[in-house]
Enzyme design. Structure first.
Site, PDB file in Angstrom:
ATOM      1  CG  ASP A 372      -1.368   8.362  -1.666  1.00  0.00           C
ATOM      2  OD1 ASP A 372      -0.678   7.944  -0.724  1.00  0.00           O
ATOM      3  OD2 ASP A 372      -0.904   9.025  -2.606  1.00  0.00           O
ATOM      4  NE  ARG A 432       4.221 -13.292  -9.797  1.00  0.00           N
ATOM      5  CZ  ARG A 432       3.655 -12.229 -10.331  1.00  0.00           C
ATOM      6  NH1 ARG A 432       2.953 -11.396  -9.571  1.00  0.00           N
ATOM      7  NH2 ARG A 432       3.772 -11.977 -11.613  1.00  0.00           N
TER       8      ARG A 432
END
Length: 606
Positions: A372, A432
């Site tokens: 948002d 990762r």
């Protein structure tokens, strides 16, 4: 229409293992009343009942006390729901239900599963107490009271996670009137769902253990870990501010830490400190409490910001919506800090910038991580940067996408990662993205983590995350066996080959050298059983892209000029992590840039 993923505790597969649906069974305890009234000496017309619910972190029980048809109290007898989220939802629902004598209440957004379980448990308890919960659900609806918002303030902070609290508390401590807006029904955001580990070079544990480290060393690891696509100036700010931010958390926020360090993939030294509860909720619950003690700081939940108001080239206000009543209003202000997080739970937005990140990939993120702030910032003229870089976390629940904290045994250098064929295929402490990419190339797109009882005991993680372990064991996502064969059999992992892998690993531990993958952590052998084998696969965890900011946390436009009065901190702000974020650097980022944003927003209002 946008499609949003949800980080859920129970999936179709989990339901069967945990006993069916979210319809929650109640049971009357020994000494409690039946439908005819009290049997516990509580007085004429009084009765009690107990109901059970299966929440996000396992089963809990609630007791109700009813007198002459009125619900006197609801008591949670035991619960392991997330502090600051699940427990807050229960408290708020308790007040709503008791004050209004109704079960016609909505779940608390951000803690939906805990809320559903709680309402169901109370329903069953009322039935046990001789009431008809079905009638209580037909009574007048009760809605939570909302914070009264001022028409104007100095600074508005959008987002109630770690970055938002750091900004809001800092601005308020500068003597400014501040409003912190959170669109969900609970504070915390992704920070509360995280492990809370924080890369802090030069921390007190490193000093005591004689571990050499520096901000420059962290900055180099971060830049290298992100393929040097991050802004070196922003990275340096994080690296140099991390230790001070950890001190701020300790003394301003009251955060407690374990006397232990973790080494995340891509870091070349052990530098990450750990909250005492091994959870980011240790931070957000205490920061929420601290913020509530400041008279000039207004906290408003269930209040999403929907638009930034501009006057000329400057931000002058925020349009907000009350998600309970639907009413809209505008708060005039002199500065805004966007701290609303990333967009990992917004599948449409993910696919827009990286088509590979579609709905076939689950997410670890809060349901509120829908981008948002990025959308509002762009509408106000902000430049977006690095939006295509979306990170998956390698060790996640293959059924729900939840990040597996039991898997942190790997980060304590006490586990190996193997495939279905029983072989190691990657260095366990690599980046990762390297781990995730390696895992998806294995059979079934899964991997398996192997450790034994002694290594588990050394970390304490099965105790710290007992609720998670019990759930994983119930669904056979993790299997414990006295022998390797027993642990491997449910997964179909090649036990004979795994035995060879373990023998080879144990020899590497004796030698202190891993010629296969150059393991960079401490070597800990996996010798006697019992053994644990856990299945996992990657899930979307962090979005590296977002609003373009400078070292003062000012949001930049397409010409790389600051938008007056607009600041950003945390995952909503991009160009810090490059193509890939190293573990525990998010906490260093959000509290460092959160404090910078809060201080500079306060100064801008002068």
């Amino acid at each position: 229409m946008e499609r949003f993923s949800r980080r859920q505790f129970i999936t179709g597969g989990a339901v069967a293992a945990l006993g069916g649906t979210l319809a929650l069974a109640g049971c009357a305890p020994s000494g409690s009343s039946d439908a005819k009234g009290s049997s516990n000496g509580s007085g004429a017309g009084s009765s009690a009942g107990v109901g059970s619910g299966m929440g996000k972190h396992g089963q809990f029980d609630v007791e109700v006390m009813v007198t002459d048809g009125n619900l006197d109290r609801i008591t949670v007898l035991n619960s392991r729901e997330t502090p600051g989220m699940g427990d807050v939802a229960m408290e708020e629902l308790t007040q709503l239900i008791v004050d209004n004598q109704t079960l016609n209440v909505d779940t608390v957004s951000g803690a939906t599963l805990s809320s559903m379980a709680f309402i169901g448990a109370v329903s069953d308890a009322l039935d046990q107490a001789g009431q008809k919960s079905s009638d209580w659900k037909k009574r007048d609806k009760a809605t939570p009271a909302q914070a009264e918002l001022p028409a104007s303030t100095d600074v508005v902070v959008i987002g109630g996670g770690g970055a938002g609290f750091a900004a809001a508390i800092t601005a308020a401590n500068e003597g400014k009137n501040v409003v912190l807006l959170e669109k969900m029904g609970v504070f915390g955001g992704d920070t509360a769902l995280s492990g809370g580990e924080m890369a802090a070079p030069g921390n007190w544990i490193q000093v005591q253990e004689g571990i050499a480290d520096s901000p420059d060393a962290l900055a180099k690891d971060m830049l290298d870990g992100g393929d040097n696509a991050g802004d070196p100036a922003l990275v340096q700010i994080i690296a140099e501010g991390a230790l001070d931010s950890s001190q701020w958390l300790t003394f301003e926020g009251g955060i407690s830490w374990k006397h232990d360090l973790m080494q995340f993939g891509g870091h070349n030294t052990k530098r990450s400190i750990i909250p005492i509860t091994h959870s980011g909720s240790e931070m957000t619950t205490k920061l929420t409490k601290r913020a509530g003690e400041i008279d000039t700081l207004t906290l408003a939940k269930n209040t999403p910001a929907v638009e930034l108001v501009k006057s000329g080239d400057a931000i002058t206000g925020v349009k907000v919506k009350n998600s309970v009543t639907g009413a809209e209003s505008t708060i005039a202000c002199k500065a805004v800090v966007l701290a609303s997080g990333g967009f990992g739970s917004n599948i449409d937005m993910r696919v827009k910038y990286n088509p590979a990140m579609d709905d076939s990939i689950l997410s670890t993120d809060s349901v509120g991580a829908t981008g948002d702030g990025i959308t509002m910032g762009e509408a106000a003229g902000a430049n977006l940067i690095d939006m295509q870089y979306i990170q998956t976390y390698p060790v996640c629940d293959p059924e729900t996408g939840s990040l597996l904290y039991v898997g942190d045994v790997r980060l304590e250098s006490r586990a190996i990662m193997v495939n279905k064929e029983g072989d190691r295929f990657v260095e366990e402490l690599d980046r990762r993205d390297v781990l995730s990419n390696a895992i998806v190339e294995q059979t079934d797109g899964k991997a398996y983590m192997l450790f034994n009882q002694s290594n588990a005991d050394e970390t304490g993680l099965l105790v710290t995350h007992e609720d998670e372990y019990e759930n994983l064991e119930a669904r056979k996502v993790i299997v414990k066996g006295d022998t390797l064969e027993a642990a491997c059999e449910p997964f179909g992992v090649d036990a004979a080959e795994l035995a060879k892998t373990v023998e080879k690993w144990n020899q590497y531990c004796k030698d202190g050298n891993d010629p296969d993958f150059n393991f960079r952590g401490d070597f800990n052998a996996i010798e006697d059983g019992p053994y644990y084998l856990m299945a996992y696969k990657p899930a979307v965890h962090y979005t590296m892209g977002g609003l373009h900011i400078n070292t003062d946390a000012q949001v930049l436009d397409d010409a790389e000029m600051p938008i007056a009065g607009l600041y950003a901190a945390g995952e909503v702000a991009g160009h810090k992590m490059g193509t890939n974020r190293l573990g525990s650097c998010s906490m260093s980022d959000i509290y460092t840039f959160g404090r910078i944003a809060g201080k500079n927003a306060a100064a801008f209002t002068a």
